[in-house]
Write a protein that holds these residues in place. Structure first.
Motif, PDB file in Angstrom:
ATOM      1  N   MET A  25       0.808  -1.216   0.000  1.00 43.11           N
ATOM      2  CA  MET A  25       0.000   0.000   0.000  1.00 43.11           C
ATOM      3  C   MET A  25       0.844   1.271   0.000  1.00 43.11           C
ATOM      4  SD  MET A  25      -2.915  -1.343   2.653  1.00 43.11           S
ATOM      5  CE  MET A  25      -4.215  -0.138   2.400  1.00 43.11           C
ATOM      6  N   GLY A  26       2.161   1.149   0.186  1.00 44.86           N
ATOM      7  CA  GLY A  26       3.044   2.316   0.148  1.00 44.86           C
ATOM      8  C   GLY A  26       3.010   3.156   1.414  1.00 44.86           C
ATOM      9  N   ILE A  27       2.790   2.524   2.546  1.00 43.90           N
ATOM     10  CA  ILE A  27       2.676   3.235   3.821  1.00 43.90           C
ATOM     11  C   ILE A  27       4.054   3.364   4.463  1.00 43.90           C
ATOM     12  CG2 ILE A  27       1.659   3.163   6.130  1.00 43.90           C
ATOM     13  CD1 ILE A  27      -0.601   1.391   4.808  1.00 43.90           C
ATOM     14  N   ASP A  28       4.455   4.593   4.752  1.00 43.16           N
ATOM     15  CA  ASP A  28       5.741   4.844   5.406  1.00 43.16           C
ATOM     16  C   ASP A  28       5.614   4.849   6.922  1.00 43.16           C
ATOM     17  OD1 ASP A  28       7.339   5.403   2.953  1.00 43.16           O
ATOM     18  OD2 ASP A  28       5.915   7.050   2.760  1.00 43.16           O
ATOM     19  N   LEU A  29       4.487   5.328   7.416  1.00 41.00           N
ATOM     20  CA  LEU A  29       4.210   5.391   8.851  1.00 41.00           C
ATOM     21  C   LEU A  29       2.767   4.941   9.049  1.00 41.00           C
ATOM     22  CD1 LEU A  29       5.768   8.871   8.980  1.00 41.00           C
ATOM     23  CD2 LEU A  29       6.562   7.084  10.543  1.00 41.00           C
ATOM     24  N   LEU A  30       2.550   4.039  10.005  1.00 41.68           N
ATOM     25  CA  LEU A  30       1.223   3.487  10.243  1.00 41.68           C
ATOM     26  C   LEU A  30       0.940   3.504  11.741  1.00 41.68           C
ATOM     27  CD1 LEU A  30      -1.315   1.808   9.283  1.00 41.68           C
ATOM     28  CD2 LEU A  30       0.083  -0.220   9.794  1.00 41.68           C
ATOM     29  N   ALA A  31      -0.110   4.233  12.133  1.00 41.36           N
ATOM     30  CA  ALA A  31      -0.503   4.306  13.541  1.00 41.36           C
ATOM     31  C   ALA A  31      -1.728   3.437  13.774  1.00 41.36           C
ATOM     32  CB  ALA A  31      -0.800   5.755  13.929  1.00 41.36           C
ATOM     33  N   VAL A  32      -1.667   2.608  14.827  1.00 46.97           N
ATOM     34  CA  VAL A  32      -2.776   1.707  15.153  1.00 46.97           C
ATOM     35  C   VAL A  32      -3.051   1.727  16.654  1.00 46.97           C
ATOM     36  CG1 VAL A  32      -2.240   0.178  13.203  1.00 46.97           C
ATOM     37  CG2 VAL A  32      -1.306  -0.328  15.454  1.00 46.97           C
ATOM     38  N   PRO A  33      -4.322   1.525  17.033  1.00 48.50           N
ATOM     39  CA  PRO A  33      -4.645   1.323  18.438  1.00 48.50           C
ATOM     40  C   PRO A  33      -4.657  -0.178  18.728  1.00 48.50           C
ATOM     41  CG  PRO A  33      -6.670   1.574  17.221  1.00 48.50           C
ATOM     42  CD  PRO A  33      -5.523   1.659  16.219  1.00 48.50           C
ATOM     43  N   GLY A  34      -4.382  -0.545  19.946  1.00 51.73           N
ATOM     44  CA  GLY A  34      -4.455  -1.963  20.286  1.00 51.73           C
ATOM     45  C   GLY A  34      -5.851  -2.413  20.647  1.00 51.73           C
ATOM     46  N   HIS A  35      -6.661  -1.523  21.154  1.00 49.27           N
ATOM     47  CA  HIS A  35      -7.920  -1.910  21.797  1.00 49.27           C
ATOM     48  C   HIS A  35      -9.136  -2.003  20.875  1.00 49.27           C
ATOM     49  CE1 HIS A  35      -8.369   2.450  21.613  1.00 49.27           C
ATOM     50  NE2 HIS A  35      -9.652   2.284  21.855  1.00 49.27           N
ATOM     51  N   LYS A  36      -9.017  -1.674  19.624  1.00 50.39           N
ATOM     52  CA  LYS A  36     -10.182  -1.736  18.726  1.00 50.39           C
ATOM     53  C   LYS A  36     -10.129  -3.038  17.934  1.00 50.39           C
ATOM     54  CE  LYS A  36     -10.882   3.252  18.433  1.00 50.39           C
ATOM     55  NZ  LYS A  36     -10.994   4.409  17.549  1.00 50.39           N
ATOM     56  N   GLY A  37      -9.932  -2.961  16.635  1.00 48.79           N
ATOM     57  CA  GLY A  37      -9.963  -4.141  15.780  1.00 48.79           C
ATOM     58  C   GLY A  37      -8.895  -5.176  16.074  1.00 48.79           C
ATOM     59  N   LEU A  38      -7.814  -4.782  16.729  1.00 48.43           N
ATOM     60  CA  LEU A  38      -6.769  -5.753  17.085  1.00 48.43           C
ATOM     61  C   LEU A  38      -7.111  -6.518  18.355  1.00 48.43           C
ATOM     62  CD1 LEU A  38      -3.589  -3.670  16.162  1.00 48.43           C
ATOM     63  CD2 LEU A  38      -4.650  -5.531  14.873  1.00 48.43           C
TER      64      LEU A  38
END
Length: 171
Positions: A125-138
């Protein structure tokens, strides 16, 4: 290449404050969550130029509008959400990242609404930086999150402290 964070907001702040310097320019969208909009507002007060590309009422991003914003001057970063937390629109990440790279910009994706729900492949997807939360979909605990940082991206540290060794060295 993964930094553990308190949540997606913390990860986004690490990316934005760790990457951007006065004189840099960021292109973002009009539908960003406050986790992106508020740090960008604060950074604008410190010399970062922020350009917001308007999305349609249904949240869709016109890639031609993104390209016009990219062409209007040098851009360090394109920062956008994967999906709107308000209207649920899924934005064209791969195409937006491609346009960003074609204009010499890095690409930051806020995947707070989609990590663990929709497929995300940072390379494809060409993502250089990816921010994710732990408490939702993960499905992790509250108070967790992460920031993926591509190998060629360097962030300045936001905190200084101990290494456990070389106590005499101040660096």
């Amino acid at each position: 290449r993964v930094v553990f964070a308190l949540n997606a907001t913390d990860a986004l702040n690490t990316a934005l404050w760790g990457l951007l310097r006065p004189g840099d320019r960021v292109v973002t969208t009009s539908i960003e969550h406050n986790a992106v909009a508020r740090p960008l507002h604060a950074l604008a007060e410190r010399g970062i130029e922020v350009t917001r590309v308007a999305c349609a009422p249904d949240g869709m991003l016109d890639l031609d509008d993104l390209v016009r914003a990219l062409r209007s001057g040098p851009v360090r970063l394109v920062a956008m959400c994967h999906a709107s937390n308000v209207v649920g629109t899924i934005l064209p990440v791969r195409d937006a990242a491609q346009r960003a790279h074609e204009h010499g910009a890095l690409f930051l994706l806020d995947a707070a609404q989609t990590a663990g729900v929709l497929p995300i492949d940072v390379r494809e997807m060409g993502i250089d930086l990816l921010a994710v939360p732990g408490h939702k979909g993960l499905l992790g605990p509250t108070g967790t999150g992460g920031l993926y940082v591509a190998p060629d991206v360097r962030l300045s540290p936001l905190r200084q402290g101990g290494t456990g060794t070389r106590s005499e060295d101040e660096r």
